[in-house]
Design a protein around this motif. Sequence first.
Motif: not given
Length: 151
Positions: A34-35, A93-95, A100-101, A42-43
């Motif tokens: 996990l990173l 519709g884009i996550r 913070g994630t 960002d993703v």
Amino acid sequence: MTGAKTAVDWLASVAPDPDACRWEWERNPLGVTLLPAGKAWDVLILPGRLGCPTLDVLTRILDRPGPVLADSGDARTGFLVPPGTAARWLGTGIRTAGAGTWIVVPHPGRPTGKVRWLVPPDGSGTLTDPALLELAMHEAAANLATKEDPA
């Protein structure tokens, strides 16, 4: 393997403890760790039905897009974009994964379990330009709509 080592170093640099991150990659049987998002990237996470066609469009117009992740069955495709993009993204519709994630990140130099690199990082820090990604998404969506419309 130098490229993979450089990519590992680049990815691990955002971890609270980069050495622990490398250790996790080496010992986790799934080959993931996990990173935190929001530091170096960002993703933007597209549904698979749109993600893979968007990547196809990007690879036609770029020599090399930024790193791209996919989950098992290509149900979701994640494009690494500059930090701060997630907070400003308005696309439906884009996550997003930003500050913070945390995201599951596979080792860039070896096969892993359910999450894999479609475009692995090269360690240079290259990311996908969000404006270009948005244009590629529009083209991919238009292509999908054209294929579905029998008229």
